[in-house]
Design a protein around this motif. Structure first.
Motif, mmCIF file in Angstrom:
data_model
loop_
_atom_site.group_PDB
_atom_site.id
_atom_site.type_symbol
_atom_site.label_atom_id
_atom_site.label_comp_id
_atom_site.label_asym_id
_atom_site.label_seq_id
_atom_site.Cartn_x
_atom_site.Cartn_y
_atom_site.Cartn_z
ATOM 1 N N MET A 100 1.935 -5.310 4.914
ATOM 2 C CA MET A 100 2.005 -4.154 4.001
ATOM 3 C C MET A 100 0.639 -3.473 3.899
ATOM 4 S SD MET A 100 2.730 -6.097 0.365
ATOM 5 C CE MET A 100 2.880 -4.637 -0.656
ATOM 6 N N PRO A 101 0.645 -2.133 3.905
ATOM 7 C CA PRO A 101 -0.622 -1.404 3.953
ATOM 8 C C PRO A 101 -1.484 -1.613 2.709
ATOM 9 C CG PRO A 101 1.267 0.079 4.240
ATOM 10 C CD PRO A 101 1.821 -1.236 3.878
ATOM 11 N N GLU A 102 -0.832 -1.753 1.571
ATOM 12 C CA GLU A 102 -1.602 -1.904 0.346
ATOM 13 C C GLU A 102 -0.898 -2.920 -0.542
ATOM 14 O OE1 GLU A 102 -3.704 1.249 -2.652
ATOM 15 O OE2 GLU A 102 -2.125 1.940 -1.310
ATOM 16 N N ASP A 133 6.071 2.694 -0.142
ATOM 17 C CA ASP A 133 4.814 2.368 -0.802
ATOM 18 C C ASP A 133 4.785 0.874 -1.134
ATOM 19 O OD1 ASP A 133 6.540 2.129 -2.887
ATOM 20 O OD2 ASP A 133 5.782 3.808 -4.047
ATOM 21 N N TYR A 142 7.733 -2.509 -0.561
ATOM 22 C CA TYR A 142 7.468 -3.835 0.003
ATOM 23 C C TYR A 142 7.678 -4.921 -1.060
ATOM 24 C CZ TYR A 142 5.516 -2.175 4.420
ATOM 25 O OH TYR A 142 5.360 -1.617 5.662
#
Length: 624
Positions: A212-214, A185, A189
């Motif tokens: 990073m996705p979020e 999550d 990161y």
DNA sequence: TTAGGGTTAG
């Protein structure tokens, strides 16, 4: 509950478990599968819950054969809510911060108890390991236990493991953990980014940030703080602006990081805006925010506003006092620095090594020789502070500026630590002021070894020779520079007008209004000459005719920036300049006169300190 | 009940 426990299991017989019994119970078993069957029977018979001892059975299963793991895992989840483990965890949590080694001892006791650790217990134990430099192996053992207990899908725990490895600098393990974890999550990161920025791996950190996705506010803050730490404040500010644009709200930590960037850049406008933002969101209650704010205002030339922030703070730490004292010192307000130190002492705040750097700085810049000596002694005797290289640097500066060059050299020779370039550079500076060729040569001998590519030192030595009429030797220094491949650092100055930063580089003429700037300078030069200005070409270290040297002088970046400031701001506006090098003698003399002619306050931040030119005088009292 | 970012010198 009973039906799930009765799932048939076919675990191989495990010889070492023949005829074993569980502690504090009358259950005897011959293998993990036997134990599971007994357990099922107990549940079926409606035995009291206390006699079922889920954790004990789970731990035996978990530690025996791989095929029994899933059963262990199942049982574990039954025991996870046990009020007892909650109590253990509470203690582990407290100890993991206050006394990590005790936390590990307690964790050991937990392992030999009849309870099983849960993910929380392991997390606290890992946190304890991370704080003890010698506990990487213990951390790895706990990692193994986590796998055995089947906690490996737990994101929280995996993040703690990544952090544990990264805190030991075991980056290969941290990265492997990060890449292999089944689910990651933003925190995963963030942990990696934080470590990479600490190690100066800014490109890798940026790559992670980009993919990073979020991103959370912490992701942005880590990277911004990293850019500040690794001396890229422009990128830090750029990222901060982008963060605001995408709608992520900065918090106190972000504010600290971006204020530090403003301090480095001298970006007063942004600094003020961040100040207002912090005020609106109640961040000024935070001591670190205020400390950084003080530093920002000081480094942007606004000592009075810095003092206002200081005065309005509800709580002050030694950092607040030291920042303010140092601020006064670099602004040439040494007496204010000393007065504030007196207040600090009365307030019962114990000074630290940084406080004394500020005080010694104040003394050397005001020529307070005896006071400086007293501070140095007091620091050692009254406060048990071992002098660091910065203190020695200040003392050599103090003695050299006062003309006590022999004592200064003696002081260097008696130093408890190896003198650095700053220390020898201070002696060189004194040698120039007091025209001591011998001392200049002594200093440069050391500096050629310590800091061979620093052009500034050669310039000073060449000036010392020129002052003594030894022009051949001055030329030799220039040849030496060439032979060593020493390049003169180009001087640049910046000035912000209407929020736009204008940069001037010595000798370059790519500013849009360069023609007008030159014309204005020529007009100003006439007035300067009337008031007695004589160009000091000795600061030009080039083989050329005098008239050419004058042309070079007139294109010094701070002169161009000041002229641009005069023509693009209303009368009476303070002109604020930032310079990458020290102000040269000629510009210093010119700027004093310009402040008088134009009736303007001119504040120049050079690489060492501030010069505030007003009515023909400078706050440094020509002592810099 | 558990993980991640911050202040003063040079």
């Amino acid at each position: 509950m009973a039906s799930s426990c009765l799932t048939p299991l076919s675990s191989p017989l495990c010889s070492q478990y023949s005829s074993l019994s569980l502690p504090n119970s009358n259950i005897a078993f011959s293998s993990p599968s036997h134990l599971q069957q007994l357990h099922s029977l107990l549940i079926k018979s409606g035995a009291p819950i206390s006699s079922l001892s889920f954790p004990q059975i789970a731990s035996v299963c978990a530690l025996s054969s791989p095929s029994a793991f899933s059963y262990a895992r199942h049982l574990f989840h039954r025991s996870a809510d046990s009020p007892e483990i909650f109590l253990w965890n509470t203690h582990l949590n407290t100890l993991s911060s206050s006394s990590p080694s005790d936390a590990l001892l307690l964790f050991n006791r937990l392992l030999s108890s009849n309870l099983l650790p849960n993910t929380f217990s392991c997390s606290f134990a890992l946190k304890a390991c991370s704080q003890l430099s010698h506990c990487l192996l213990t951390g790895k053992t706990i990692h193994a236990l986590i796998l055995k207990l089947g906690f490996d899908p737990d994101v929280f725990l995996n993040n703690t493991l990544v952090h544990m490895y990264s805190s030991f600098g075991a980056m290969a393990d941290a990265r492997l953990m990060f890449e292999k974890m089944p689910k990651s999550d933003a925190v995963s990161y963030n942990i990696m980014i934080a470590r990479l920025t600490k190690d100066g791996e800014m490109e890798l950190a940026r790559e992670m940030f980009d993919v990073m996705p979020e991103r959370s506010v912490r992701s942005w803050t880590s990277l911004i703080a990293g850019y500040v730490q690794w001396k890229n404040p422009r990128e830090a500010v750029r990222l901060f602006v982008e963060m605001e644009e995408v709608g992520v709200r900065p918090n106190e930590v972000t504010v600290v990081a971006v204020l530090a960037a403003c301090a480095d850049l001298g970006a007063l406008d942004l600094g003020k805006r961040v100040h207002q933002y912090g005020n609106r969101f109640g961040f000024l209650k935070n001591v670190r925010v205020c400390n950084t704010l003080i530093d920002m205002y000081i480094k942007c030339g606004c000592v009075q506003i810095a003092r206002k922030v200081f005065d309005e703070m509800a709580e002050r730490t030694v950092v607040s006092w030291s920042a303010m004292i140092h601020g006064y010192a670099i602004h040439g307000q040494g007496d204010d620095a000393l007065e504030l130190f007196e207040e600090m002492r009365k307030a019962g705040i114990r000074p630290n090594p940084v406080t004394f750097v500020g005080l010694l700085h104040a003394c050397s810049h005001m020529g307070l020789l005896e006071q400086g000596r007293k501070f140095f002694q007091s620091m050692i005797c009254d406060y048990n502070i071992v002098p660091e290289i910065e203190h020695y640097g200040c003392m050599v500066d103090l003695l050299s500026r006062a003309g006590l060059l022999d004592e200064s050299l003696d002081f260097i020779k008696k130093m408890q630590i190896k003198p650095n370039g700053v220390v020898w550079g201070a002696l060189l500076g004194g040698a120039r002021v007091y025209k001591r060729v011998d001392m200049g040569e002594e200093a440069i001998r050391q500096l050629i070894d310590l800091d061979p590519l620093n052009d500034g030192y050669y310039v000073v030595l060449s000036n010392i020779y020129a002052d003594a009429g030894r022009f051949d030797d001055a030329a030799k220094v220039r040849r030496l520079m060439r032979n060593k491949g020493v390049k003169k650092t180009p001087g640049w100055s910046t000035i912000a007008v209407d929020g736009v930063i204008h940069e001037f580089v010595a000798g370059e003429s790519d500013h849009a209004q360069v023609e007008e700037i030159y014309r204005r300078w020529d007009d100003l030069l006439v007035e300067l000459r009337v008031r007695g200005y004589v160009p000091d070409t000795s600061v030009v270290l080039l083989d050329m005719a005098e008239s050419e040297k004058e042309s070079v002088l007139y294109r010094h970046s701070e002169k161009l920036a000041v002229v641009f400031g005069l023509m693009s701001t209303p009368p009476g506006t303070v002109i604020r300049i930032m310079k990458n090098l020290r102000v040269c003698n000629d510009c210093h003399a010119a700027l004093k006169l310009i402040s008088e002619i134009a009736k303007r306050e001119i504040i120049v931040r050079d690489r060492n300190r501030f010069h505030c030119f007003r009515d023909g005088v400078c706050s440094c009292r020509d002592y810099w």
